[in-house]
Structure formats: C-alpha cells, structure tokens
Design a protein around this motif. Structure first.
Motif, PDB file in Angstrom:
ATOM      1  N   ILE A 101     113.639  57.690  40.304  1.00 40.93           N
ATOM      2  CA  ILE A 101     112.917  57.298  41.505  1.00 40.93           C
ATOM      3  C   ILE A 101     113.905  57.183  42.667  1.00 40.93           C
ATOM      4  CG2 ILE A 101     111.444  55.552  42.548  1.00 40.93           C
ATOM      5  CD1 ILE A 101     110.167  57.094  40.234  1.00 40.93           C
ATOM      6  N   ALA A 102     113.501  57.671  43.840  1.00 41.90           N
ATOM      7  CA  ALA A 102     114.410  57.732  44.988  1.00 41.90           C
ATOM      8  C   ALA A 102     113.927  56.843  46.116  1.00 41.90           C
ATOM      9  CB  ALA A 102     114.516  59.177  45.482  1.00 41.90           C
ATOM     10  N   GLY A 103     114.844  56.081  46.713  1.00 43.29           N
ATOM     11  CA  GLY A 103     114.497  55.166  47.786  1.00 43.29           C
ATOM     12  C   GLY A 103     114.175  55.830  49.110  1.00 43.29           C
ATOM     13  N   PRO A 104     115.105  56.607  49.717  1.00 43.38           N
ATOM     14  CA  PRO A 104     114.848  57.163  51.059  1.00 43.38           C
ATOM     15  C   PRO A 104     113.639  58.082  51.126  1.00 43.38           C
ATOM     16  CG  PRO A 104     117.190  57.258  50.532  1.00 43.38           C
ATOM     17  CD  PRO A 104     116.488  56.847  49.278  1.00 43.38           C
ATOM     18  N   MET A 105     113.446  58.956  50.132  1.00 43.90           N
ATOM     19  CA  MET A 105     112.294  59.853  50.164  1.00 43.90           C
ATOM     20  C   MET A 105     110.988  59.083  50.001  1.00 43.90           C
ATOM     21  SD  MET A 105     114.970  61.801  49.720  1.00 43.90           S
ATOM     22  CE  MET A 105     115.530  61.831  48.028  1.00 43.90           C
ATOM     23  N   ILE A 138     105.351  57.560  45.216  1.00 41.24           N
ATOM     24  CA  ILE A 138     106.531  57.217  44.424  1.00 41.24           C
ATOM     25  C   ILE A 138     107.331  58.494  44.209  1.00 41.24           C
ATOM     26  CG2 ILE A 138     107.377  56.205  42.273  1.00 41.24           C
ATOM     27  CD1 ILE A 138     104.615  54.841  42.008  1.00 41.24           C
ATOM     28  N   ASN A 139     108.416  58.645  44.938  1.00 38.03           N
ATOM     29  CA  ASN A 139     109.159  59.906  44.942  1.00 38.03           C
ATOM     30  C   ASN A 139     110.283  59.916  43.916  1.00 38.03           C
ATOM     31  OD1 ASN A 139     107.760  59.835  47.568  1.00 38.03           O
ATOM     32  ND2 ASN A 139     108.904  61.708  47.955  1.00 38.03           N
ATOM     33  N   GLY A 140     110.480  61.060  43.327  1.00 32.65           N
ATOM     34  CA  GLY A 140     111.606  61.267  42.434  1.00 32.65           C
ATOM     35  C   GLY A 140     112.664  62.127  43.090  1.00 32.65           C
ATOM     36  N   ALA A 141     113.893  61.906  42.733  1.00 31.57           N
ATOM     37  CA  ALA A 141     115.012  62.739  43.183  1.00 31.57           C
ATOM     38  C   ALA A 141     116.193  62.388  42.295  1.00 31.57           C
ATOM     39  CB  ALA A 141     115.327  62.515  44.658  1.00 31.57           C
ATOM     40  N   TYR A 142     117.254  61.892  42.886  1.00 28.10           N
ATOM     41  CA  TYR A 142     118.410  61.438  42.128  1.00 28.10           C
ATOM     42  C   TYR A 142     119.151  60.442  42.998  1.00 28.10           C
ATOM     43  CZ  TYR A 142     120.668  64.988  45.050  1.00 28.10           C
ATOM     44  OH  TYR A 142     121.092  65.748  46.113  1.00 28.10           O
ATOM     45  N   SER A 143     120.069  59.694  42.404  1.00 28.41           N
ATOM     46  CA  SER A 143     120.792  58.666  43.146  1.00 28.41           C
ATOM     47  C   SER A 143     121.876  59.312  44.007  1.00 28.41           C
ATOM     48  CB  SER A 143     121.429  57.660  42.178  1.00 28.41           C
ATOM     49  OG  SER A 143     122.284  56.781  42.870  1.00 28.41           O
ATOM     50  N   GLN A 146     115.200  49.879  45.994  1.00 29.81           N
ATOM     51  CA  GLN A 146     114.802  50.290  47.345  1.00 29.81           C
ATOM     52  C   GLN A 146     113.383  50.822  47.352  1.00 29.81           C
ATOM     53  OE1 GLN A 146     117.358  52.627  49.976  1.00 29.81           O
ATOM     54  NE2 GLN A 146     119.076  52.200  48.613  1.00 29.81           N
ATOM     55  N   ALA A 147     113.069  51.705  46.415  1.00 25.31           N
ATOM     56  CA  ALA A 147     111.732  52.301  46.371  1.00 25.31           C
ATOM     57  C   ALA A 147     110.660  51.240  46.145  1.00 25.31           C
ATOM     58  CB  ALA A 147     111.675  53.371  45.279  1.00 25.31           C
ATOM     59  N   MET A 148     110.923  50.309  45.238  1.00 21.79           N
ATOM     60  CA  MET A 148     109.958  49.242  44.976  1.00 21.79           C
ATOM     61  C   MET A 148     109.743  48.381  46.218  1.00 21.79           C
ATOM     62  SD  MET A 148     111.320  48.107  41.202  1.00 21.79           S
ATOM     63  CE  MET A 148     111.326  49.261  39.827  1.00 21.79           C
ATOM     64  N   GLY A 149     110.832  48.032  46.881  1.00 18.68           N
ATOM     65  CA  GLY A 149     110.721  47.216  48.084  1.00 18.68           C
ATOM     66  C   GLY A 149     109.986  47.935  49.201  1.00 18.68           C
ATOM     67  N   VAL A 150     110.268  49.221  49.381  1.00 18.90           N
ATOM     68  CA  VAL A 150     109.586  50.007  50.412  1.00 18.90           C
ATOM     69  C   VAL A 150     108.089  50.043  50.142  1.00 18.90           C
ATOM     70  CG1 VAL A 150     109.222  52.377  51.187  1.00 18.90           C
ATOM     71  CG2 VAL A 150     111.529  51.434  51.112  1.00 18.90           C
ATOM     72  N   LEU A 151     107.712  50.281  48.896  1.00 20.19           N
ATOM     73  CA  LEU A 151     106.291  50.340  48.549  1.00 20.19           C
ATOM     74  C   LEU A 151     105.611  48.994  48.787  1.00 20.19           C
ATOM     75  CD1 LEU A 151     106.575  52.466  45.292  1.00 20.19           C
ATOM     76  CD2 LEU A 151     105.501  53.184  47.431  1.00 20.19           C
TER      77      LEU A 151
END
Length: 429
Positions: free
Chosen positions: A298-302, A99-104, A260-265
């Motif tokens: 939480i960041a989607g692409p990373m 579960i990656n953090g970054a920014y939008s 995005q992050a939830m769906g990817v996981l």
C-alpha cells in the motif's frame, strides 16, 4: 487510530474478524462505469505519473550503480509495478475505497544504499523475509489494535508533516522552472475558479505540458516500446542482509507507507481496512521478490492523490481513480523494458508541482483535524514537527517516529486527554 468526534465514514468495512469485509468485487464492478469520469481518470493518471517517474529513478539509479544488468533492472521494475498495480485494482474494487498499491519510496532508497554490500540473491532473500514479517504482523491483527489506540489528532499531524514536502516542492520547483510551474499554476487557478467541476490539477498538467513542449523542456524518448521479460531470481539468505534490509524494510512498509495511507483515508472520512491493508502488503512483499522486486505494498502519496477532492466530489466514486492508477502501473511494469526512457521525458518540476497541487485538500484537512479539537494538541504538535523533519533512525523514516513521538508526548504532557477518551469509550460501550 481513534476517530474524531464528528467523524462519518464512506463505505465502512465490517470490523468482525481479522479480515475486514467490504462491499465486494461485484459491487465495485457494477458501480465502476458511473464513476468513470474526467475527475477519476485525471487523478489516476496524475498519481501514475508521480509514481512512474521520480520513484522509479531511485530504483533504476541504485540498481545501475550496483552493476545489475538491464534485464534484472527491468524485471525488478516489473515486480514492483505490476503487483503494485494489482494491489490497487483488487483493494479498490473490493472495498470501493481509493487504496493504492505501489512500493515504499523510502524503502527503495534503503535498498539502493544496501545493494553494494550484499549479492543480489541475498537482497532478494531479505525482500522475501520483509514481506513475510509484514504478512505475519498483518495476520496477527495488531495493526488495527494499534491503529485504534492512537489519538486521531496525532495521526492527522503525522499526515500533515509527512505530506507537507509535496507542498514545499511546488515552491522549489517554481524557482527551478518558473515558466513551466507558472503555467501549471495558472491552469490550476483557471479551472478551479471558473470550471470547478473539472479538477484543477488537469488544467495544471495540460498547461504545464504545453509550455514545457514550447520551451523544449522534455527529455528525449529513446528506444522502442516492447514487453519486458521478467526474470525469476533465486534467493539466498544472509543474516546481515536480514538485519540491515529485511527488518527496516518491513517497518518502513508498515510504519511509513501503510500508516500514511491509513491516515489519509481517515482524513477523507473513509474507514480503512487496517488489517487487510497490512496483509496484502505482506503478500505483495512475497510476490514481487520472485522477479527481483523489493516490495509491492500500500502506498501513501498515491493514495493521497486518488482520495483527494481532485478525484471527484463524490467520495464514493474516488476508488475508480485508484483502478485507473493500477491499470497504468500494471502496464508500466509489463513494458518495463523502456522504463529508463519513459521516466526521463516529463520535466521533474512539473511532476512535483502537479503532485503537490493534487494533495492540497488532504493537507488542509489534515491540519484542521490536527489542531481543531481541544485534546492531544501537544502530541499533535510533536508528531507534526517530527514528520516534517524527515528524520531517519535505524533506517526507519520519519512517519513511524512521528507517531511514536506524538503518543509519548501526549502520554507525558496530556495524560488527562487519554483518561477522558477512555471514559467516553467506556460510556459508549
């Protein structure tokens, strides 16, 4: 977000109560050494390269155009990268999930466009309000309830549509820089074909860097490496900034990045802690603005890069890639005084290609999960094309509208699928 019929989960988080429980920090630290390998380190580095280049330029370019000082810009970069990295480390260690953090990134574009219209103090006030909105929504528990109500194929179609641009970028980059991208593709194929234990993206990165160096395609690194000096920014609160920045930024964090992050996981068979992912995004949205940052979340692409098979064949160990990414992000924030120099070194075509190659597995599984079942096919189709369109309405980007449009399409055109799912749920209970 409802799961598929044949779903299985990796390290499931307990769903009792508002704050989902995970294996814990002690377990994450205990298992870290045996999962620290070439695959997890490589995926973490690639995710960091992606996050520390193009996205950073959006912030730097917008802030520079608005006339902000170098000191303020460096502090802004510190806020979003340091706390984004901290979110990665905390969430990965506790839940043992990537579960990656970054920014939008869309949020950065929104903020850059709004900067000329408000003072920076008013913008910081809007950043704080956005973080508070995200935190309140997370504490309400609504995110998990909403997530569980959305059909799984629609979620997967949103992920496929939102991330397909990374695949398309490979083709665009190959046209712009055929030698560098061609070398990266050769490196990817060679490792994937003959050394499958080594992630192909590492070969792409290594050979791409080598050819870029030979051709002189690297930018010039200027300036010395030094610690940045974060600046405390006092907020001011303006109603116009709240409506123009705070509300859409909060919706972007939840409806674009977190979704995005939830769906990817889920596509990678994890059980995401929906509530906690939203709550920590709200906390990051309150901490980053202290130093002028617009949000750390939480960041989607990373998350897509670190949860893919390029981060290792064992899904239980991919969380280590997120920790590697988080450490690099934190260091990038601490040394933000040279951010402008660092982000101009690597060829952008190489970055886009490596990021796209890293997401191939996620994209393939997302398309498979979207259309392999017999239910919610029309909803998945509309979710896919809306996400692919890149549409922005009311400053809210396509992933949010993809979920809305997909669910509405299924409600109108496939009501029997909802009834069948409800009956199955009632029977299971």
């Amino acid at each position: 977000m409802a799961t598929s019929d044949n779903d299985h989960r990796v390290e499931p988080s307990a769903r009792q109560g508002l704050l989902e429980r995970g294996p814990g920090f002690r377990a994450g630290l205990r298992d870290l050494p045996r999962h620290l390998n070439l695959a997890t380190i490589g995926a973490g580095i690639i995710a960091a390269i992606f996050g520390c280049t193009g996205p950073a330029l959006i912030v730097i370019g917008g802030a520079s155009a608005a006339g902000l000082s170098a000191e303020i810009i460096a502090s802004w970069i510190f806020g979003i990268y340091f706390f984004g990295g901290l979110i990665s480390i905390v969430m990965a260690l506790y839940y043992q999930q990537p579960i990656n953090g970054a920014y939008s990134i869309p949020g950065a574009a929104l903020v850059a466009a709004a900067l000329p219209n408000f003072s920076f103090a008013e913008m910081v006030g809007a950043f704080l309000m956005a973080g508070l909105i995200v935190l309140v929504i997370g504490m309400s528990g609504l995110v998990r309830k909403l997530a569980d109500s959305i059909p799984f194929p629609i979620v997967m179609a949103m992920i496929a549509g939102a991330l397909i641009r990374f695949g398309i970028d490979i083709i665009d980059s190959a046209i712009a820089a055929p030698a560098v991208v061609g070398a990266a593709l050769v490196g990817y194929v060679v490792l994937s074909r003959f050394l499958p234990r080594v992630p192909g993206v590492l070969g792409a990165l290594a050979l791409g860097v080598l050819v870029a160096a030979i051709l002189g395609d690297f930018g010039t690194l200027e300036g010395g490496i030094g610690l940045s000096t974060p600046v405390l920014v006092m907020p001011a609160f303006d109603l116009g900034a709240m409506l123009a920045v705070a509300v859409p930024l909060a919706l972007l964090v939840i409806g674009a990045e977190n979704a995005q992050a939830m769906g990817v996981l889920m596509a990678e068979r994890y059980d995401p802690p929906f509530n906690m992912m939203t709550i920590i995004s709200g906390i990051g949205g309150l901490l980053a603005p202290i130093f002028g940052g617009h949000n750390a979340n939480i960041a989607g692409p990373m998350t897509a890069i670190c949860s893919s098979d390029q981060a290792g064949q064992d899904p239980r160990g991919r969380y280590v890639a997120t920790i590697v990414n988080g450490v690099i992000f934190g260091l990038f924030g601490i040394f933000a005084g040279v951010t402008v120099a660092l982000v101009t070194v690597l060829p952008p075509e190489l970055i886009a290609t490596v990021a796209g190659l890293a997401m191939i597995g996620v994209l393939v599984r997302s398309f498979q999960e979207s259309f392999s079942a017999s239910r919610f096919q029309l909803g998945a189709f509309f979710a896919l094309i809306i996400a692919m369109s890149g549409i922005t309405v009311f400053n809210i980007s396509a992933p949010f509208w993809s979920l809305i449009g997909g669910v509405l399409a299924s409600l109108l055109l496939e009501p029997k699928d909802f009834r069948a799912r409800e009956q199955e749920t009632a029977t299971a209970d």
